[in-house]
Write a protein that holds these residues in place. Structure first.
Motif, PDB file in Angstrom:
ATOM      1  N   SER A   8      11.555  -9.233  -5.801  1.00  0.00           N
ATOM      2  CA  SER A   8      11.536 -10.049  -4.589  1.00  0.00           C
ATOM      3  C   SER A   8      12.926 -10.574  -4.219  1.00  0.00           C
ATOM      4  CB  SER A   8      10.576 -11.231  -4.753  1.00  0.00           C
ATOM      5  OG  SER A   8      11.061 -12.156  -5.717  1.00  0.00           O
TER       6      SER A   8
ATOM      7  N   GLY B  63       7.682  -7.921 -10.282  1.00  0.00           N
ATOM      8  CA  GLY B  63       7.605  -8.203  -8.855  1.00  0.00           C
ATOM      9  C   GLY B  63       8.475  -9.375  -8.445  1.00  0.00           C
TER      10      GLY B  63
ATOM     11  N   LEU C 247       6.933  -4.905   3.181  1.00  0.00           N
ATOM     12  CA  LEU C 247       5.963  -4.104   2.435  1.00  0.00           C
ATOM     13  C   LEU C 247       4.520  -4.476   2.756  1.00  0.00           C
ATOM     14  CD1 LEU C 247       7.629  -4.082  -1.101  1.00  0.00           C
ATOM     15  CD2 LEU C 247       7.787  -2.339   0.680  1.00  0.00           C
ATOM     16  N   LYS C 248       4.301  -5.683   3.286  1.00  0.00           N
ATOM     17  CA  LYS C 248       2.938  -6.158   3.515  1.00  0.00           C
ATOM     18  C   LYS C 248       2.115  -5.253   4.434  1.00  0.00           C
ATOM     19  CE  LYS C 248       1.750 -10.452   3.798  1.00  0.00           C
ATOM     20  NZ  LYS C 248       1.653 -11.857   4.224  1.00  0.00           N
TER      21      LYS C 248
ATOM     22  N   LEU D  61       5.777 -10.024  -5.640  1.00  0.00           N
ATOM     23  CA  LEU D  61       6.608  -9.592  -4.519  1.00  0.00           C
ATOM     24  C   LEU D  61       6.223 -10.254  -3.205  1.00  0.00           C
ATOM     25  CD1 LEU D  61       8.978  -7.698  -3.979  1.00  0.00           C
ATOM     26  CD2 LEU D  61       7.334  -5.871  -3.546  1.00  0.00           C
ATOM     27  N   ILE D  62       4.906 -10.333  -2.932  1.00  0.00           N
ATOM     28  CA  ILE D  62       4.484 -10.867  -1.630  1.00  0.00           C
ATOM     29  C   ILE D  62       3.574 -12.081  -1.751  1.00  0.00           C
ATOM     30  CG2 ILE D  62       4.709  -8.618  -0.537  1.00  0.00           C
ATOM     31  CD1 ILE D  62       1.737  -8.246  -0.648  1.00  0.00           C
TER      32      ILE D  62
ATOM     33  N   PHE E 113       0.925  -2.208   2.508  1.00  0.00           N
ATOM     34  CA  PHE E 113      -0.069  -2.631   1.525  1.00  0.00           C
ATOM     35  C   PHE E 113      -1.382  -2.978   2.226  1.00  0.00           C
ATOM     36  CE2 PHE E 113      -1.776  -5.579  -1.768  1.00  0.00           C
ATOM     37  CZ  PHE E 113      -1.787  -4.670  -2.815  1.00  0.00           C
TER      38      PHE E 113
ATOM     39  N   GLY F 296      -2.439 -10.639  -2.125  1.00  0.00           N
ATOM     40  CA  GLY F 296      -2.824  -9.271  -1.807  1.00  0.00           C
ATOM     41  C   GLY F 296      -3.283  -8.492  -3.017  1.00  0.00           C
ATOM     42  N   GLY F 297      -2.502  -8.549  -4.104  1.00  0.00           N
ATOM     43  CA  GLY F 297      -2.852  -7.771  -5.286  1.00  0.00           C
ATOM     44  C   GLY F 297      -4.131  -8.236  -5.932  1.00  0.00           C
TER      45      GLY F 297
ATOM     46  N   GLY G  48       9.524  -8.884   0.868  1.00  0.00           N
ATOM     47  CA  GLY G  48       8.099  -8.608   0.748  1.00  0.00           C
ATOM     48  C   GLY G  48       7.401  -8.433   2.083  1.00  0.00           C
TER      49      GLY G  48
ATOM     50  N   LEU H  47       0.373  -2.874 -10.968  1.00  0.00           N
ATOM     51  CA  LEU H  47       0.607  -2.929  -9.524  1.00  0.00           C
ATOM     52  C   LEU H  47       0.079  -4.232  -8.924  1.00  0.00           C
ATOM     53  CD1 LEU H  47      -0.292   0.750  -8.553  1.00  0.00           C
ATOM     54  CD2 LEU H  47       1.973  -0.244  -8.952  1.00  0.00           C
TER      55      LEU H  47
ATOM     56  N   SER I 184       2.534  -6.815  -6.896  1.00  0.00           N
ATOM     57  CA  SER I 184       2.278  -7.270  -5.523  1.00  0.00           C
ATOM     58  C   SER I 184       2.209  -8.789  -5.453  1.00  0.00           C
ATOM     59  CB  SER I 184       0.979  -6.652  -4.987  1.00  0.00           C
ATOM     60  OG  SER I 184      -0.138  -7.173  -5.659  1.00  0.00           O
TER      61      SER I 184
END
Length: 261
Positions: free
Chosen positions: A231, A227, A239-240, A18-19, A243, A22-23, A236, A11, A15
């Motif tokens: 994207s 991810g 989803l932020k 994708l964005i 998240f 954050g991850g 993304g 995960l 993340s």
């Protein structure tokens, strides 16, 4: 618990792909609470995991011309200097025990986790709020502001092992007027440079369990590849906020666990 840790590594990678951030802020809590690793060592492991996975994720963006290397240098060079100084000169100065009040002892591990939790709360705010590309007027001083933020990101990355994508993305979009996709690719380049240089600058200070570290990093790389593909189909930015709320809850939970429970 280790199974949950490995799933979380996937995960984290997703993340990042994708964005663009954050991850990585979840890496240290995952290592500490699911794998039972000391927080001080977890910051070192996190730099390697985040660095390798971000480097892998940046490849696709570089091939598609969606990463600005010039901007990565403007933001990244001050950040790299900052992270090097932090890992080499500041982190080793943190004593095993910082403070004792009654039955409560503020250890180095608790201290780092509390800083990390506060950082997660700040990150959640930046993810939840809406950042418009047109928010700030274009002006030359924004480049210097971005470089200054790079110094701050480097210091935080060096201290707690987070990639800092939650600060890099808003700076690239808000200050430098970069389109979101390009900002994600550029962020991954910056994060990979910061994290790997931070890891190499202090790798001799701790005993590294390489088989474990490489296995977690490989899983995170798999996640970031997934991810990056997602994207292309998923925005993304949508989803932020969700998240961000998740990270907010995690940050508050860590503070409650370490300081009060």
């Amino acid at each position: 618990m280790e199974i949950i840790g490995y799933v979380s590594a996937v995960l984290i990678g997703i993340s990042l792909g994708l964005i663009g951030g954050g991850g990585s802020i979840l890496t240290v809590p995952v290592l500490v609470y699911f794998f039972g690793i000391d927080a001080f060592l977890a910051t070192e492991y996190s730099l390697f995991i985040v660095g390798i996975s971000s480097a892998a994720g940046s490849v696709a963006y570089l091939k598609n011309g969606q990463a600005d290397l010039k901007t990565a240098l403007v933001f990244g060079v001050p950040s790299i200097v900052s992270i090097f100084l932090t890992r080499v000169y500041i982190v080793p100065l943190i004593p095993p025990e910082l403070l004792k009040i009654g039955n409560f002892t503020l250890t180095r591990s608790i201290f780092l986790l509390l800083i990390f939790a506060l950082l997660m709360i700040v990150a959640s705010y930046k993810m939840i709020r809406k950042v418009g590309e047109e928010r700030l007027k274009s002006r030359r001083e924004n480049t210097f502001l971005a470089a200054g933020e790079g110094i701050l990101v480097g210091a935080l990355t060096g201290l707690v092992g987070a990639g800092g994508g939650f600060m890099i993305i808003p700076a690239l979009v808000g200050l430098l007027k970069m389109p979101m996709k390009r900002a994600v690719g550029t962020s991954l380049v910056i994060i990979s440079l910061n994290s790997l240089i931070g890891f190499l600058s202090s790798v001799g200070q701790t005993a590294i369990k390489w088989p474990f570290l490489i296995s977690v990093a490989a899983i995170a790389v798999g996640g970031i590849i997934v991810g990056s593909h997602l994207s292309k189909k998923i925005d993304g930015r949508k989803l932020k906020p969700a998240f961000g709320w998740f990270i907010l809850v995690m940050g508050i939970s860590i503070i409650l666990k370490e300081a009060f429970l």
